[in-house]
Write a protein that holds these residues in place. Structure first.
Motif, mmCIF file in Angstrom:
data_model
loop_
_atom_site.group_PDB
_atom_site.id
_atom_site.type_symbol
_atom_site.label_atom_id
_atom_site.label_comp_id
_atom_site.label_asym_id
_atom_site.label_seq_id
_atom_site.Cartn_x
_atom_site.Cartn_y
_atom_site.Cartn_z
ATOM 1 N N ASN A 473 0.826 -1.203 0.000
ATOM 2 C CA ASN A 473 0.000 0.000 0.000
ATOM 3 C C ASN A 473 0.860 1.253 0.000
ATOM 4 O O ASN A 473 1.984 1.249 0.516
ATOM 5 C CB ASN A 473 -0.930 0.016 1.216
ATOM 6 C CG ASN A 473 -1.964 -1.092 1.153
ATOM 7 O OD1 ASN A 473 -2.389 -1.492 0.064
ATOM 8 N ND2 ASN A 473 -2.380 -1.587 2.310
ATOM 9 N N ARG A 493 2.083 -1.370 -8.301
ATOM 10 C CA ARG A 493 1.050 -0.361 -8.022
ATOM 11 C C ARG A 493 -0.110 -0.467 -9.006
ATOM 12 O O ARG A 493 -1.281 -0.322 -8.626
ATOM 13 C CB ARG A 493 1.666 1.031 -8.074
ATOM 14 C CG ARG A 493 2.505 1.371 -6.843
ATOM 15 C CD ARG A 493 3.059 2.772 -6.914
ATOM 16 N NE ARG A 493 4.262 2.821 -7.743
ATOM 17 C CZ ARG A 493 4.508 3.745 -8.655
ATOM 18 N NH1 ARG A 493 3.621 4.684 -8.895
ATOM 19 N NH2 ARG A 493 5.627 3.736 -9.347
ATOM 20 N N ARG A 496 -2.183 -3.536 -8.281
ATOM 21 C CA ARG A 496 -2.962 -3.308 -7.052
ATOM 22 C C ARG A 496 -4.283 -2.613 -7.385
ATOM 23 O O ARG A 496 -5.349 -3.007 -6.890
ATOM 24 C CB ARG A 496 -2.149 -2.440 -6.084
ATOM 25 C CG ARG A 496 -2.848 -2.159 -4.753
ATOM 26 C CD ARG A 496 -2.731 -3.345 -3.837
ATOM 27 N NE ARG A 496 -3.124 -3.007 -2.483
ATOM 28 C CZ ARG A 496 -4.325 -3.269 -1.970
ATOM 29 N NH1 ARG A 496 -5.251 -3.878 -2.689
ATOM 30 N NH2 ARG A 496 -4.602 -2.947 -0.723
ATOM 31 N N VAL A 497 -4.235 -1.571 -8.238
ATOM 32 C CA VAL A 497 -5.444 -0.832 -8.593
ATOM 33 C C VAL A 497 -6.357 -1.695 -9.460
ATOM 34 O O VAL A 497 -7.574 -1.794 -9.213
ATOM 35 C CB VAL A 497 -5.065 0.476 -9.326
ATOM 36 C CG1 VAL A 497 -6.312 1.160 -9.877
ATOM 37 C CG2 VAL A 497 -4.325 1.420 -8.389
ATOM 38 N N SER A 500 -8.030 -4.528 -7.480
ATOM 39 C CA SER A 500 -9.053 -4.046 -6.563
ATOM 40 C C SER A 500 -10.319 -3.645 -7.321
ATOM 41 O O SER A 500 -11.445 -3.928 -6.874
ATOM 42 C CB SER A 500 -8.507 -2.857 -5.765
ATOM 43 O OG SER A 500 -7.428 -3.253 -4.952
ATOM 44 N N LEU A 523 -12.281 3.426 -4.566
ATOM 45 C CA LEU A 523 -10.843 3.561 -4.850
ATOM 46 C C LEU A 523 -10.330 4.951 -4.480
ATOM 47 O O LEU A 523 -9.266 5.091 -3.870
ATOM 48 C CB LEU A 523 -10.569 3.267 -6.323
ATOM 49 C CG LEU A 523 -10.810 1.839 -6.801
ATOM 50 C CD1 LEU A 523 -10.582 1.731 -8.295
ATOM 51 C CD2 LEU A 523 -9.912 0.856 -6.071
ATOM 52 N N TYR A 530 -3.953 3.216 -2.748
ATOM 53 C CA TYR A 530 -3.789 3.158 -4.196
ATOM 54 C C TYR A 530 -3.097 4.419 -4.728
ATOM 55 O O TYR A 530 -3.262 5.512 -4.176
ATOM 56 C CB TYR A 530 -5.152 3.009 -4.879
ATOM 57 C CG TYR A 530 -5.986 1.889 -4.316
ATOM 58 C CD1 TYR A 530 -5.613 0.565 -4.494
ATOM 59 C CD2 TYR A 530 -7.142 2.146 -3.591
ATOM 60 C CE1 TYR A 530 -6.374 -0.473 -3.969
ATOM 61 C CE2 TYR A 530 -7.905 1.125 -3.060
ATOM 62 C CZ TYR A 530 -7.522 -0.187 -3.239
ATOM 63 O OH TYR A 530 -8.256 -1.205 -2.721
ATOM 64 N N VAL A 535 -5.295 5.364 -10.521
ATOM 65 C CA VAL A 535 -6.762 5.304 -10.397
ATOM 66 C C VAL A 535 -7.413 6.257 -11.388
ATOM 67 O O VAL A 535 -8.409 5.910 -12.049
ATOM 68 C CB VAL A 535 -7.181 5.642 -8.952
ATOM 69 C CG1 VAL A 535 -8.709 5.710 -8.847
ATOM 70 C CG2 VAL A 535 -6.645 4.606 -7.976
#
Length: 542
Positions: A473, A493, A496-497, A500, A523, A530, A535
């Motif tokens: 994170n 990274r 991760r986005v 999710s 988000l 994030y 995002v």
């Protein structure tokens, strides 16, 4: 007896008195002959022999006054002899003569004084030169000794260097041997791991087919129930409308009958009551219709969400063909969206090296797809890996990454959860887990680092970052390393986005599925988890 001794003594004295004058006369005769001989040798220039006779003469006159003849011959011989020695540069002999004439009369010494001074000077110069020569010889000897020492040290250095080279060669051979053993051991471990994964895949395949059949049946039953419910609602609504129409017709007929039988006052009262009743009935009808319409809208939204999720899960290779620079079925390079020039994953010069790289990349993607399929099966997620990979590719392209790099990101997005293949399947299928079990699940990030052996060495670090760090994170609260901000690699990274987002819009519990806007609201509300730029890029894409 005493008379005899006295007689002998007297006789001895008489003999001495008679012999002494004769001896003196004989010695004078010898000196005179020496003077005459010296004269003769002086004339014949035999100066060294003449000088020998002069020394005899001078020793004779050392304790008495020298006569004129002896002085004269001595002076002339010394003068001639020293002059000859000076011409011959026999300075050492002149120095010896000076020392031999130390007790001679000064007039004799004066005859050779000039040459004696010159001899001392020359000898001093010679001694100085000799000293210089000796010093030079000493310096030369020291230099030779230094050079010899340097040569010895050089030889020793060369010998040490040869020994070191020999040692290095032995170490290199030993290192190569160890590397070969490690390579063989690594290949053995890789082969064992591939066999284990293949066995796991084979064991899971049959179970997955049964689960897939069960899921399809459940889905069909679910849609069948939805259709039945929809038909029931439509039928109920139809009956309600028919009953409402009948009620309204009955009310109108009753109103007409009442109007025909009442008086003027009663007529007015009845009209008022009828109008009020009609207004109430209209309000009830409007309320019922609005309720039915709202239920229909909610049902349509729910059905749309289900269909969207199903379309996302059941996406076929034609969708990927529109996204990737090569076809998923291995049919070769294809054009990217919006690129009329059909940019290919080949060398810009069109050389064989570029085509070879493109083929290697295609094979890598195919391998990753194969693993992604197994990952989705064992985790009971339909096409989740492919969806995450597709979003990863699109985000990378939107954020300005070169196409080959974005394709690598796509491939890494397919296998970011490869560590789950070494986790107990029963644990992965559990609906509830304990903290200890969750700790085991978290190890898939570190386990997966050793499972990307099939990735070429030049790309392996990227895949390791994707596999091991996609749960980190931005604020450092993630795992397994607790990295923060830009210390987290880009590939981790972006996955991760993407992961999710896919999880939010495709939850297994349909009641908790989020639509697009709700997912992005979630988000954006967790910028501590994030990367906000990623995002935003995803928000502009979907």
């Amino acid at each position: 007896m005493r008379k005899s001794k006295s007689f002998y003594l007297l006789f001895l004295i008489i003999c001495i008195l008679l012999v002494a004058p004769a001896a003196i006369m004989a010695r004078d005769a010898v000196i005179q002959r020496a003077i005459d001989a010296a004269e003769t040798e002086l004339i014949t220039r035999e100066f060294d022999r003449a000088y020998s006779r002069i020394r005899i003469i001078l020793r004779y006159y050392q304790e008495r006054e020298i006569d004129d003849d002896a002085r004269s011959i001595a002076e002339r011989v010394v003068s001639a002899y020293t002059s000859e020695l000076a011409e011959a540069d026999d300075w050492q002999r002149l120095k010896e003569i000076e020392q031999e004439l130390a007790g001679a009369p000064s007039s004799v010494i004066a005859q050779g004084a000039e040459y004696f001074d010159a001899a001392r000077q020359k000898i001093a110069e010679a001694q100085a030169m000799e000293q210089i020569r000796e010093e030079q010889e000493a310096i030369l000897e020291q230099e030779m000794a230094r050079l010899a020492e340097l040569e010895r040290q050089q030889k020793e250095g060369l010998e040490r260097q040869r020994q070191l080279e020999l040692q290095r060669e032995q170490e290199r051979q030993e290192y190569e041997r160890q590397q070969e053993l490690l390579r063989q051991e690594r290949e053995k471990l890789d082969a064992e791991q591939r066999e284990r994964i293949d066995r796991m895949m084979e064991l899971n395949r049959s179970l997955e087919e049964e689960r897939e059949l069960t899921r399809r049946q459940e889905t069909e039953q679910f849609y069948q129930r939805q259709v039945e419910l929809e038909n029931a609602r439509a039928e109920q609504e139809k009956r309600f409308r028919e009953q409402l129409e009948l009620a309204m017709q009955s009310s109108m007929q009753s109103t007409e009958e009442i109007l025909s039988t009442t008086t003027s006052f009663g007529y007015k009262m009845m009209i008022g009551l009828a109008v009020a009743g009609v207004i109430v009935i209209i309000l009830v009808v409007i309320f019922v219709l609005m309720t039915v319409r709202q239920q229909r809208i909610q049902q349509q939204q729910f059905t749309s969400t289900i269909k969207t999720f199903q379309a996302m899960q059941m996406a076929q290779s034609d969708t990927l063909r529109a996204v990737l620079p090569f076809t998923p079925d291995g049919g070769g390079p294809a054009a990217l969206p919006g690129n009329s020039n059909a940019a290919l994953l080949t060398d810009q010069s069109g050389g064989a090296a570029g085509a070879s790289d493109a083929e290697a990349m295609r094979r890598l993607v195919e391998q990753c797809r194969s693993y992604a399929s197994e990952i989705d099966k064992i985790t009971n997620r339909k096409n989740a890996a492919a969806t995450v990979a597709e979003l990863t590719y699109k985000i990378s392209m939107a954020m300005g990454h070169e196409q080959p790099q974005a394709v690598l990101h796509y491939a890494a997005g397919l296998v970011y959860d490869i560590g789950f293949l070494n986790i107990d399947q029963a644990l992965l299928q559990s609906k509830t887990i304990t903290e200890d079990q969750f700790a085991i699940l978290k190890t898939h990030t570190t386990i997966g680092m050793n499972m990307v052996f099939f990735v070429p060495e030049e790309y392996r670090d990227l895949f390791k970052d994707a596999v091991s760090k996609h749960h980190e994170n931005i604020d450092g609260s993630g795992y397994p390393y607790g990295l923060k901000g830009n210390a987290i690699p880009y590939i981790a990274r972006v996955i991760r986005v993407a992961e999710s987002y896919v999880a939010l819009v495709s939850r297994r519990d349909y009641r908790n599925i989020m639509d697009r806007d709700a997912a992005f609201e979630e988000l954006y509300s967790h910028t501590n988890f994030y990367d906000k730029e990623i995002v935003t890029a995803l928000d502009e894409l979907v």
